[in-house]
Design an enzyme around this catalytic site. Structure first.
Site, PDB file in Angstrom:
ATOM      1  N   SER A 162     -37.294  18.531  -6.938  1.00 53.65           N
ATOM      2  CA  SER A 162     -37.101  19.496  -6.025  1.00 53.65           C
ATOM      3  C   SER A 162     -36.138  20.702  -6.262  1.00 53.65           C
ATOM      4  O   SER A 162     -36.076  21.898  -5.796  1.00 53.65           O
ATOM      5  CB  SER A 162     -37.113  19.308  -4.518  1.00 53.65           C
TER       6      SER A 162
ATOM      7  N   TYR B 236     -46.890  23.218 -10.847  1.00 56.36           N
ATOM      8  CA  TYR B 236     -45.942  22.603  -9.805  1.00 56.36           C
ATOM      9  C   TYR B 236     -45.418  21.486 -10.343  1.00 56.36           C
ATOM     10  O   TYR B 236     -44.120  21.105 -10.395  1.00 56.36           O
ATOM     11  CB  TYR B 236     -46.522  22.513  -8.446  1.00 56.36           C
TER      12      TYR B 236
ATOM     13  N   TYR C 267     -33.438  18.992   2.495  1.00 59.62           N
ATOM     14  CA  TYR C 267     -34.494  18.498   3.370  1.00 59.62           C
ATOM     15  C   TYR C 267     -34.060  18.480   4.634  1.00 59.62           C
ATOM     16  O   TYR C 267     -33.360  19.548   5.339  1.00 59.62           O
ATOM     17  CB  TYR C 267     -34.963  17.264   2.870  1.00 59.62           C
TER      18      TYR C 267
ATOM     19  N   LYS D 213     -36.934  23.980  -7.298  1.00 60.43           N
ATOM     20  CA  LYS D 213     -37.502  25.117  -6.320  1.00 60.43           C
ATOM     21  C   LYS D 213     -36.802  26.541  -6.168  1.00 60.43           C
ATOM     22  O   LYS D 213     -37.155  27.462  -6.035  1.00 60.43           O
ATOM     23  CB  LYS D 213     -37.694  24.467  -4.814  1.00 60.43           C
TER      24      LYS D 213
ATOM     25  N   VAL E 206     -35.780  14.418  -5.538  1.00 58.85           N
ATOM     26  CA  VAL E 206     -36.013  12.814  -5.495  1.00 58.85           C
ATOM     27  C   VAL E 206     -35.902  12.183  -6.800  1.00 58.85           C
ATOM     28  O   VAL E 206     -35.942  10.956  -6.868  1.00 58.85           O
ATOM     29  CB  VAL E 206     -37.422  12.658  -4.969  1.00 58.85           C
TER      30      VAL E 206
HETATM   31  N1  GLU Z   1     -42.348  16.664  -7.495  1.00 58.14           N
HETATM   32  C1  GLU Z   1     -41.902  15.974  -6.194  1.00 58.14           C
HETATM   33  C2  GLU Z   1     -42.972  16.111  -5.085  1.00 58.14           C
HETATM   34  O1  GLU Z   1     -43.720  16.980  -5.179  1.00 58.14           O
HETATM   35  C3  GLU Z   1     -40.741  16.665  -5.880  1.00 58.14           C
HETATM   36  C4  GLU Z   1     -40.249  16.213  -4.546  1.00 58.14           C
HETATM   37  C5  GLU Z   1     -38.670  16.441  -4.273  1.00 58.14           C
HETATM   38  O2  GLU Z   1     -38.045  16.405  -5.124  1.00 58.14           O
HETATM   39  O3  GLU Z   1     -38.289  16.856  -2.971  1.00 58.14           O
HETATM   40  O4  GLU Z   1     -43.288  15.076  -4.557  1.00 58.14           O
END
Ligand code: GLU
Length: 305
Positions: free
Chosen positions: A61, A189, A241, A64, A259
């Site tokens: 993430s 993505y 988060y 992002k 994650v």
């Molecule tokens: N590739 C992970 C997903 O889409 C990223 C999630 C994350 O790091 O929050 O579930």
């Protein structure tokens, strides 16, 4: 500074055993929970590091904010804002359940999956290969590291198991919030999340955001002050988060976790920080990484509040 980092890393080391490895993407469960590293790049160009700061992991993430930057650079604020909102919950003060309302851009946040998938559609490029290469190239430029590349095994693992992300993408498609083919958008993505970085790379990317758009290499401007402002503000409210409120109180700087176990923290005008420890709490944040940032923030008075 290096001494302080070594000391804090040892103080927080036991927390590396308190988290759990992400396993919903099977490849991520292969990480070593004992890995723990930190890298700081100061605004004067000086750096300090400790532990496994060179260990690679997937960005997840933490891509992002970079995706958001690229979408802003390609389309400007108004066009991005019309597709992806900025609110932490996107719900009105008396909302009972947003799922029975129609999906609006204000319900979508760029720091969670649905918003990031919508952003993938906004990246410019003749095809999805070119879009990914532009995102990878921006990541390399911000990190001042031309060697950054994708971790193919994690990419395939994500693509095979990412059905929840498929559900989110089809939902966006049904509301006209993505216009391209769902599988193409998702492929970008999944690839984006599978880019492999280390703590040093994250510190350099964080440095560019803390330095309002100028990278460490020659202090070249890559993006505008306004975009740094936009991204940092969103990271402050939603980068960690649904642990962002606690993080704001206990650490007090814009940050993004993934994650894969990474955290990128931005101390505006002062420094970029990269941390890696793959044991996660139930929100998906690195347990030892947050503990280390809390102590670092206390020791160096980093909180912006
Ligand atoms: N590739 C992970 C997903 O889409 C990223 C999630 C994350 O790091 O929050 O579930």
């Amino acid at each position: 500074m290096e001494e302080l980092l070594e000391q804090l890393l040892e103080e927080c080391r036991s927390y590396t055993q308190n988290g759990h490895l992400a396993s919903y993407i099977p490849e991520l469960a292969k990480a070593d929970p004992n890995d723990f590293g930190v890298y700081i790049l100061n605004s004067d160009g000086k750096h300090a590091c400790a532990g496994d700061f060179g260990k690679c992991f997937t960005i997840q993430s933490i891509i992002k904010p970079i995706l958001l930057l690229l979408a802003l650079m390609d389309n400007g604020v108004d066009a991005v804002r019309s597709r992806v909102g900025v609110e932490a919950t996107g719900k009105p003060f008396d909302a009972i359940n947003v799922t029975d309302q129609s999906l609006l851009s204000d319900h979508i946040n760029p720091m969670v999956n649905m918003g990031a998938i919508a952003l993938c559609n906004l990246v410019k490029g003749n095809d999805y290969n070119e879009k990914f290469n532009r995102l990878l190239s921006l990541t390399r430029t911000l990190a001042c590291n031309p060697k950054i590349d994708i971790n193919e095994s994690v990419y395939h693992s994500e693509k095979q198991t990412g059905n929840k992300n498929r559900a989110l993408a089809y939902m966006l498609k049904s509301y006209g919030m993505i216009t391209d083919e769902v599988e193409d958008v998702l492929d970008l993505y999944f690839k984006a999340c599978s880019i492999s970085v280390n703590s040093k790379d994250l510190a350099y990317i964080g440095f560019a955001l803390s330095n309002r758009g100028k990278i460490a290499d020659g202090y070249k401007r890559i993006f505008s002050y306004d975009y740094a402002h936009y991204v940092n503000a969103i990271l402050m409210t939603c980068g960690m988060y649904d642990g962002s409120g606690d993080f704001a109180i206990n650490v007090g700087v814009p940050a993004k976790s993934g994650v894969g176990g990474g955290i990128m923290a931005i101390v505006p005008t002062r420094m970029g920080i990269g941390i890696y420890s793959p044991g996660l709490d139930d929100k998906g944040n690195s347990v030892a990484g947050i503990k280390l940032l809390e102590r670092l923030s206390n020791a160096l008075f980093l909180s912006i509040f």
